[in-house]
Design an enzyme around this catalytic site. Structure first.
Site, PDB file in Angstrom:
ATOM      1  N   CYS B 167      -8.331  -8.049   3.272  1.00 30.11           N
ATOM      2  CA  CYS B 167      -8.497  -6.709   3.825  1.00 30.11           C
ATOM      3  C   CYS B 167      -9.587  -5.946   3.075  1.00 30.11           C
ATOM      4  O   CYS B 167     -10.253  -5.090   3.644  1.00 30.11           O
ATOM      5  CB  CYS B 167      -7.191  -5.942   3.792  1.00 30.11           C
ATOM      6  SG  CYS B 167      -6.308  -6.094   2.244  1.00 30.11           S
ATOM      7  N   HIS B 436      -2.806  -2.823   0.058  1.00 30.46           N
ATOM      8  CA  HIS B 436      -3.470  -3.171   1.299  1.00 30.46           C
ATOM      9  C   HIS B 436      -4.583  -2.147   1.535  1.00 30.46           C
ATOM     10  O   HIS B 436      -4.421  -0.981   1.208  1.00 30.46           O
ATOM     11  CB  HIS B 436      -2.452  -3.140   2.442  1.00 30.46           C
ATOM     12  CG  HIS B 436      -3.018  -3.537   3.763  1.00 30.46           C
ATOM     13  ND1 HIS B 436      -3.689  -4.724   3.935  1.00 30.46           N
ATOM     14  CD2 HIS B 436      -3.015  -2.916   4.962  1.00 30.46           C
ATOM     15  CE1 HIS B 436      -4.067  -4.802   5.197  1.00 30.46           C
ATOM     16  NE2 HIS B 436      -3.675  -3.725   5.838  1.00 30.46           N
TER      17      HIS B 436
END
Lengths: 311, 486
Positions: B167, B436
């Site tokens: 990510c 994340h």
């Protein structure tokens, strides 16, 4: 002003220069000159725009460039709380696809590509260990990949096959080792070191709140109706639904704390934890390293200010 | 497209060629030499009325200047000379067609001479509108459908497959793809690569990505080649474990910057010792560091290039407050004496950082991750950041003026416009251990989207501004033309 310019064409440059300074001594003349220059520039710029426009129309270039507007129907943004802009369900996992590794040219599952590439390029923390083992096993069995596969069995992508066949191999290996645990975390430590945080036969009752939380960050965790065991697949396992997972988290982590809510959200948002069951998240320390967000920031400012490798 | 002039011009060219046009243009339109400029200054007056205008034209058949205020017409009637060169832009007026006509050969001559003029004056080549070549014109004719970017379609949006905790890469790629000037550069196919097709150039890979984003396809993209290229060329990223989006951003810019040079001739590489690749044109600014000796007040100034600014997060505040702290004079203390070249001795000094030149894209990195020997922690303090930001207060020139307490003589001119607007925000969610990254990107003015790997959803500006913020990207609102007169 205009009169003086009239005379100019008959004068030499030298005369012109001295004449110019003489005329500019007079403030009114200087102002006139400034206005004249400004207006000329304005006129020129306007004319340029008009010529560009005229050129486009006359030659047909404007018409050619504009063409016809493409039909937008097929590209309309989907406005629905359950879908993303393309109309894909927010709850459904994207189908995995294979990509060809640019390094070794083998097909690799896309969702496992990064960990594969790390090893493939020999960049990871364990790469030297893996590499040396690979060399050793290769020298023993130079023509076979068998040693290589069993050496690295956490490294699904090395098989080059589909995930399923890989899983099958694993299961066979597992049976062979007489390991009863269904928890994949244990697989890595096939060399005898028993995993300290292994959750064999674990139920939620015996775990602390923190243990539960950590575990549920990594696995699906839904309790099977038949076996009464926890599902140890990824947080996006296809066997169980998001609803089941959410319900379980709500019941196990109650009273519903803000933490448990955020955790649920993080899962939906696609936590970076590997979504494949063959994930190599084995020890907590390894996991920690992998998911560390920002390594060493010391002297960062100084370093950042001069972009790398530039003088 | 028809740019082959008119029958009258064709007849003229058949008889006399293009030379008369070349001469008139070189002397009285583009003025490619000092001599020519002298001629123009002394002789470009209407032969009938002696005025400098309006709109001077030169007869293409004989030596005759006339203004458009009737005297062009007079000359064409009496002499039957029908073709005239407009002396501002070099366009041809045909008195028989009673209109300006456009001939591709003459247009090309005009462009060549304009370049010669710029070289002779030492200025950059003036803007000329784009003209398709024969192939391009054919392609435009064959494919009449035009894809438009609108706030109602997904054109320009694409999800990115997570390749296993990638990510950090996905959010940086989304940011780069939504950088307005980079988009213009790549969709304009400006990257000409010598290594074309080798698969080794990151700039080519990004170029392909832009095509994918604007292709209208909806399935998520897999960036495995991009990741491989970046890791190959930025070995220090040490692979998978080190996944800080900021570090990845800087490394990506560095690789792009190096690969931009693939397609450039050695002679063009540096302009005044400054790299002019697209990455440097967009992302590089100049950071000025002034070290002032406390004894003699002597100043030692250095200017270093920067791609982003890392800001300390000390308690709740705003981006502006962080920048204010960043550019404040700082006493270096008695433990850090610096040799003053004036006093020829080690002295205590103060140091101040200011922005000497601003990049087109200003990237801010909020230092939310603290790593020390005792503790590693994430600082989730709220730092507000504006949608529109004026960078003027942090400029070197502005600071000098403020320090001199002489605001009336502030050197910032009326032409200086340092306004920026937010176009991308990268966020880190979760803790230091398990986190994340997601990105908010602006597709067009007022149209924001949240990019979470393969999922792209609509977002509001409010949502963007309320997010935590790890990397903030601002784009200059007004772009100035380059005016490097040497």
């Amino acid at each position: 002003m205009n009169n003086s310019i009239n005379i100019m064409s008959e004068l030499s440059m030298n005369d012109l220069n001295s004449k110019f300074f003489e005329i500019m001594q007079n403030e009114t003349n200087a102002e006139d000159a400034a206005n004249f220059i400004f207006e000329s520039v304005c006129e020129d710029v306007t004319l340029g725009v008009l010529f560009e426009f005229h050129h486009g129309l006359k030659t047909g270039l404007t018409e050619l460039i504009e063409g016809e507007k493409e039909e937008e129907e097929g590209y309309k943004i989907v406005n629905s709380p359950e879908c993303d802009v393309f109309g894909f369900s927010l709850l459904k996992k994207t189908p995995d696809s294979n990509c060809s590794c640019p390094n070794c040219e083998r097909p690799v599952s896309a969702t496992r590509f990064a960990p594969h590439l790390e090893k493939c390029m020999g960049m990871g923390r364990n790469s030297s260990r893996i590499a040396s083992r690979r060399i050793a096993s290769n020298s023993r069995e130079p023509t076979s990949y068998a040693g290589l596969l069993s050496d690295d069995e956490d490294d699904a992508d090395w098989s080059g096959g589909s995930l399923q066949s890989d899983r099958r191999k694993r299961r066979m290996k597992n049976n062979h080792n007489k390991r009863s645990s269904k928890i994949h975390k244990g697989h890595r430590n096939n060399n005898g070191n028993h995993n300290s945080d292994s959750n064999e036969g674990a139920t939620y009752e015996t775990m602390s709140a923190n243990e539960k939380k950590n575990l549920l960050l990594q696995i699906c965790g839904v309790v099977s109706e038949h076996t009464k065991k926890l599902c140890t697949r990824s947080t996006r396992c296809p066997q169980h639904t998001e609803e089941q997972r959410r319900a379980l988290r709500n019941s196990v982590l109650e009273p519903s704390t803000p933490e448990s809510q955020t955790m649920g959200l993080a899962d939906e948002a696609g936590s970076p934890l590997d979504s494949s069951p063959s994930s190599s998240c084995s020890s907590s320390s390894r996991k920690r390293d992998r998911h560390r967000a920002a390594p060493k920031m010391k002297n960062k400012r100084d370093r950042n200010m001069s972009p790398n490798g530039r003088d | 497209m028809n740019d082959s002039g008119c029958i009258h011009l064709s007849n003229f060219k058949a008889a006399k060629g293009a030379n008369p046009y070349k001469i008139v243009h070189a002397f009285f339109v583009s003025c490619t030499s000092y001599e020519a400029r002298r001629y123009k200054a002394t002789s470009c007056l209407c032969f009938a009325c002696g005025q400098t205008g309006p709109r001077m034209h030169s007869c293409l058949h004989c030596i005759y200047f006339a203004c458009y205020g009737g005297h062009v017409l007079d000359h064409s009637k009496t002499k039957k000379h029908f073709l005239y060169v407009d002396l501002s832009y070099g366009n041809i007026y045909c008195a028989q067609c009673q209109d300006y006509i456009y001939d591709r050969e003459f247009t090309d001559i005009s462009r060549t001479l304009r370049m010669k003029e710029a070289k002779s004056l030492g200025i950059s080549v003036p803007f000329t509108p784009w003209l398709p070549n024969a192939n391009e014109a054919m392609a435009l004719r064959r494919m009449r459908k035009r894809r438009l970017i609108s706030p109602h379609t997904t054109i320009g949006l694409r999800g990115l497959q997570n390749l296993g905790s990638t990510c950090f890469m996905n959010c940086i790629v989304q940011t780069l793809i939504h950088t307005p000037l980079l988009r213009d550069y790549f969709l304009g196919e400006k990257h000409k690569c010598k290594t074309q097709g080798s698969g080794k150039c990151l700039v080519c890979e990004v170029s392909k990505l832009f095509q994918e984003f604007y292709s209208g396809a909806k399935t998520p993209l897999t960036l495995h080649r991009l990741l491989h290229l970046i890791w190959t060329h930025a070995r220090h990223l040490a692979g998978y474990e080190q996944q800080d989006a900021h570090e990845f951003f800087i490394a990506t810019l560095d690789v792009l910057h190096r690969h931009c040079m693939n397609g450039v001739e050695d002679t063009e590489k540096k302009e005044n010792g400054r790299c002019n690749c697209i990455i440097d044109q967009i992302f590089t600014g100049g950071l000025q560091s002034d070290v002032v000796c406390t004894s003699c007040s002597g100043v030692s100034t250095t200017i270093d290039p920067f791609w982003d600014i890392s800001l300390d997060v000390a308690g709740p505040g705003s981006l502006q407050a962080c920048l204010e702290r960043f550019t404040r004079a700082e006493h270096l203390g008695s433990a850090a004496k610096i040799k003053c070249s004036n006093c020829r001795a080690y002295r205590e000094s103060t140091k101040q950082l200011t922005l000497e030149t601003l990049p087109i894209v200003a990237s801010f990195h909020l230092k939310r991750f603290e790593h020390s020997s005792q503790i590693d922690r994430k600082i989730s303090t709220f730092v507000s950041f504006p949608a529109e930001l004026d960078m003027t207060p942090f400029m070197s020139t502005h600071r000098r003026a403020v320090d001199a307490a002489d605001n009336n003589n502030a050197p910032q001119g009326i032409f200086e416009d340092n306004r920026y607007s937010l176009f991308a925000v990268v966020n880190h969610l979760g803790s230091l251990d398990a986190g994340h990254y997601t990105a908010y990107v602006r597709q067009m003015k007022g149209s924001w989207f949240k990019c979470d790997d393969h999922m792209i959803t609509r977002a509001s500006l409010r949502e963007v501004l309320d997010s935590e913020g790890y990397l903030l990207f601002y784009h200059k609102t007004v772009l100035e033309y380059e005016c490097d007169v040497s």
